[in-house]
Design a protein around this motif. Structure first.
Motif, PDB file in Angstrom:
ATOM      1  N   PRO A  14     -18.421   1.487  66.054  1.00 57.41           N
ATOM      2  CA  PRO A  14     -19.746   1.829  66.016  1.00 57.41           C
ATOM      3  C   PRO A  14     -20.799   0.900  65.885  1.00 57.41           C
ATOM      4  O   PRO A  14     -20.668   0.056  64.953  1.00 57.41           O
ATOM      5  CB  PRO A  14     -19.781   3.099  65.307  1.00 57.41           C
ATOM      6  N   ASN A  19     -24.382   3.735  68.359  1.00 55.73           N
ATOM      7  CA  ASN A  19     -24.056   3.937  69.600  1.00 55.73           C
ATOM      8  C   ASN A  19     -22.487   3.239  69.548  1.00 55.73           C
ATOM      9  O   ASN A  19     -21.977   2.602  68.955  1.00 55.73           O
ATOM     10  CB  ASN A  19     -24.840   3.102  70.534  1.00 55.73           C
ATOM     11  N   ASN A  20     -21.858   3.715  70.938  1.00 56.55           N
ATOM     12  CA  ASN A  20     -20.698   3.109  71.095  1.00 56.55           C
ATOM     13  C   ASN A  20     -20.647   1.761  72.039  1.00 56.55           C
ATOM     14  O   ASN A  20     -21.223   2.027  72.998  1.00 56.55           O
ATOM     15  CB  ASN A  20     -19.736   3.910  72.112  1.00 56.55           C
ATOM     16  N   PRO A  23     -18.679   2.188  75.996  1.00 57.42           N
ATOM     17  CA  PRO A  23     -18.445   3.414  76.520  1.00 57.42           C
ATOM     18  C   PRO A  23     -17.262   3.381  77.692  1.00 57.42           C
ATOM     19  O   PRO A  23     -17.239   2.272  78.401  1.00 57.42           O
ATOM     20  CB  PRO A  23     -19.753   4.072  76.836  1.00 57.42           C
ATOM     21  N   ARG A 226     -17.682  16.201  70.033  1.00 60.22           N
ATOM     22  CA  ARG A 226     -18.706  15.135  69.945  1.00 60.22           C
ATOM     23  C   ARG A 226     -18.144  13.609  70.030  1.00 60.22           C
ATOM     24  O   ARG A 226     -19.063  12.589  70.385  1.00 60.22           O
ATOM     25  CB  ARG A 226     -19.524  15.266  68.517  1.00 60.22           C
ATOM     26  N   TYR A 227     -16.962  13.516  69.443  1.00 65.23           N
ATOM     27  CA  TYR A 227     -16.375  12.093  69.568  1.00 65.23           C
ATOM     28  C   TYR A 227     -15.950  11.645  70.951  1.00 65.23           C
ATOM     29  O   TYR A 227     -16.228  10.993  71.433  1.00 65.23           O
ATOM     30  CB  TYR A 227     -15.061  12.182  68.613  1.00 65.23           C
ATOM     31  N   TRP A 230     -19.280  10.676  72.307  1.00 62.50           N
ATOM     32  CA  TRP A 230     -19.346   9.286  71.797  1.00 62.50           C
ATOM     33  C   TRP A 230     -18.626   8.238  72.875  1.00 62.50           C
ATOM     34  O   TRP A 230     -19.214   7.391  72.967  1.00 62.50           O
ATOM     35  CB  TRP A 230     -19.232   9.244  70.521  1.00 62.50           C
ATOM     36  N   THR A 235     -23.689  10.088  72.938  1.00 63.15           N
ATOM     37  CA  THR A 235     -24.400  10.424  71.705  1.00 63.15           C
ATOM     38  C   THR A 235     -24.232   9.137  70.705  1.00 63.15           C
ATOM     39  O   THR A 235     -23.340   8.387  71.086  1.00 63.15           O
ATOM     40  CB  THR A 235     -23.944  11.729  71.312  1.00 63.15           C
ATOM     41  N   ARG A 236     -24.948   9.313  69.724  1.00 61.11           N
ATOM     42  CA  ARG A 236     -24.680   8.376  68.794  1.00 61.11           C
ATOM     43  C   ARG A 236     -24.204   8.820  67.506  1.00 61.11           C
ATOM     44  O   ARG A 236     -24.319  10.351  67.041  1.00 61.11           O
ATOM     45  CB  ARG A 236     -26.276   7.824  68.196  1.00 61.11           C
ATOM     46  N   LEU A 237     -23.357   8.238  66.788  1.00 65.97           N
ATOM     47  CA  LEU A 237     -22.858   8.912  65.352  1.00 65.97           C
ATOM     48  C   LEU A 237     -23.751   8.620  64.126  1.00 65.97           C
ATOM     49  O   LEU A 237     -24.677   7.719  64.374  1.00 65.97           O
ATOM     50  CB  LEU A 237     -21.433   8.169  65.077  1.00 65.97           C
ATOM     51  N   ALA A 242     -20.287   7.046  61.301  1.00 60.40           N
ATOM     52  CA  ALA A 242     -19.583   5.905  61.823  1.00 60.40           C
ATOM     53  C   ALA A 242     -19.019   5.193  60.783  1.00 60.40           C
ATOM     54  O   ALA A 242     -17.828   4.713  61.071  1.00 60.40           O
ATOM     55  CB  ALA A 242     -20.824   5.216  62.394  1.00 60.40           C
ATOM     56  N   ASP A 408     -16.296  15.819  63.745  1.00 53.06           N
ATOM     57  CA  ASP A 408     -16.647  15.443  65.232  1.00 53.06           C
ATOM     58  C   ASP A 408     -15.684  15.559  66.223  1.00 53.06           C
ATOM     59  O   ASP A 408     -15.680  15.363  67.573  1.00 53.06           O
ATOM     60  CB  ASP A 408     -17.080  13.772  65.310  1.00 53.06           C
TER      61      ASP A 408
END
Length: 412
Positions: A14, A19-20, A23, A226-227, A230, A235-237, A242, A408
């Protein structure tokens, strides 16, 4: 978005803002209307009249609301004809089985066009590391299969296990056949297989229908956590999430990803958080387990291809960690009731064994209290965070952050 191979080739930890940095577009199972066979399987999945007691269906222990795992905190499910018996293992989830490989020892047995040779003795165990998960996948190790001990290769054969187990659904061949001939869905069944099917054919097709339902219904493999969002850059962790992911993947800290793979595979499919392999972790004995017995796992699974090989005693299948934060019991014997207990066990088993086991017979012996001493050499004592160390690989605060990350993995 980056493709899967590019993501695998670079550091995708992260970013500082959660953010990833790389992605991907995840390749999920296709979604389509259920086939007629899968619709039949759905009706069977919820049919309590198939059981010997008339009180249990597949959904009784694999509740849709609990990600097809138990919705209660029982270590062992209650069943039998009179509902007065208990199973001997914790009930696993039925989610994410669409990619479960059949059982094999080593990398090639499952794909051989001819009958595989008898498996060789297990090779000397190599270190499993989150930084090199491919090495163990190519080693001569047990992998694949269903149930905690890998005794079934297909969802069809898996469904027969609890259905006819006298401690679980406690059905009989005659009783199931009679129900299949006189159920509300019987007309659909006969339209699919013909009006003159034998009892054996009826039962075989019913089991196949249950398998098709689990393969086709999106609720068994939604990849909606959620993962997953991400991974796709949606989405953000949080800072703790993270950090938990970093610790999960760090081979010198949690080393969790050595067995619970967290990366997208080369085909772009979401991670299942399991390598499908087997480990001997020496889970403590559950006081509720049947007295005077040991659950030896893989070596006692009754598989003709490996027999009763003592080198596999104490081995159980590595489960997926997806939806693990919603489970009420953990490990094959349901001995732990929280992720905190599980994390403490991994980190402190070899440092503070007294926290988990009854006192050993003498100060020179291993403490493992749910495995005969002749099988203690099978126990994993080399993969981090296991092993004798001056200090734990994870502090209590770091363990808590990994727990935060695991939440997550819950599907929504």
């Amino acid at each position: 978005m980056a493709n899967a191979s590019a993501a695998l080739a670079k550091d995708c930890s992260p970013a500082s803002d959660g953010n990833n940095p790389c992605p991907v577009t995840l390749v999920r199972p296709p979604v389509a209307p259920l086939s007629a066979m899968a619709k039949l399987g759905k009706a069977l999945f919820f049919d309590k009249a198939l059981s010997g007691s008339g009180q249990l269906s597949c959904a009784s222990c694999h509740a849709p609301s609990a990600h097809y795992a138990p919705d209660n905190a029982l270590a062992f499910a209650k069943g039998g004809v009179a509902m007065d018996k208990f199973g001997v293992r914790a009930v696993p989830s039925l989610t994410y089985r669409e990619r479960q490989p059949p059982f094999s020892v080593g990398p090639d047995n499952a794909t051989s066009e001819t009958a595989p040779p008898p498996p060789p003795p297990p090779s000397v165990k190599g270190v499993k590391s989150a930084s090199n998960t491919g090495a163990s996948a190519q080693a001569m190790v047990p992998q694949g299969g269903l149930f905690w001990d890998g005794r079934a290769d297909t969802l069809q054969s898996q469904a027969a296990g609890p259905l006819f187990d006298t401690r679980e659904m406690a059905a009989t061949h005659e009783g199931v056949a009679a129900r299949l001939r006189h159920a509300p869905y019987s007309a659909d069944l006969f339209r699919l297989i013909g009006a003159h099917a034998s009892d054996d054919m009826l039962i075989a097709e019913a089991l196949f229908a249950l398998a098709r339902y689990q393969i086709e219904a999106p609720s068994f493999h939604p990849y909606s956590s959620r993962y997953d969002a991400w991974l796709e850059g949606k989405t953000r962790l949080t800072r703790d999430e993270a950090e938990g992911l970093r610790l999960f993947n760090d081979p010198a800290k949690g080393n969790c990803a050595a067995c619970h793979l967290s990366a997208v595979d080369e085909e772009g499919r979401p991670p299942l958080f399991t390598d499908h392999q087997y480990e001997a972790l020496a889970a403590p004995r559950n006081p509720l387990a049947p007295k005077g017995t040991y659950d030896l796992g893989l070596c006692a699974a009754g598989r003709a291809d490996i027999g009763h090989n003592g080198a596999y005693c104490g081995f159980f299948r590595t489960p997926s960690l997806r939806n693990s934060a919603t489970r009420k019991v953990f490990f094959h014997n349901g001995v732990f009731t929280s992720l905190r207990q599980v994390m403490n066990f991994y980190v402190l088993r070899d440092i503070e064994p007294g926290r988990f086991y009854r006192p050993p017979a003498n100060k020179h012996s291993s403490p493992y209290d749910d495995l005969p001493s002749r099988y203690w050499p099978n126990v994993d004592k080399i993969d981090a965070p296991f092993g004798k160390r001056k200090s734990p690989t994870l502090t209590p605060n770091e363990r808590e952050k990994i727990e935060t990350f695991l939440s997550d993995l819950t599907d929504h």
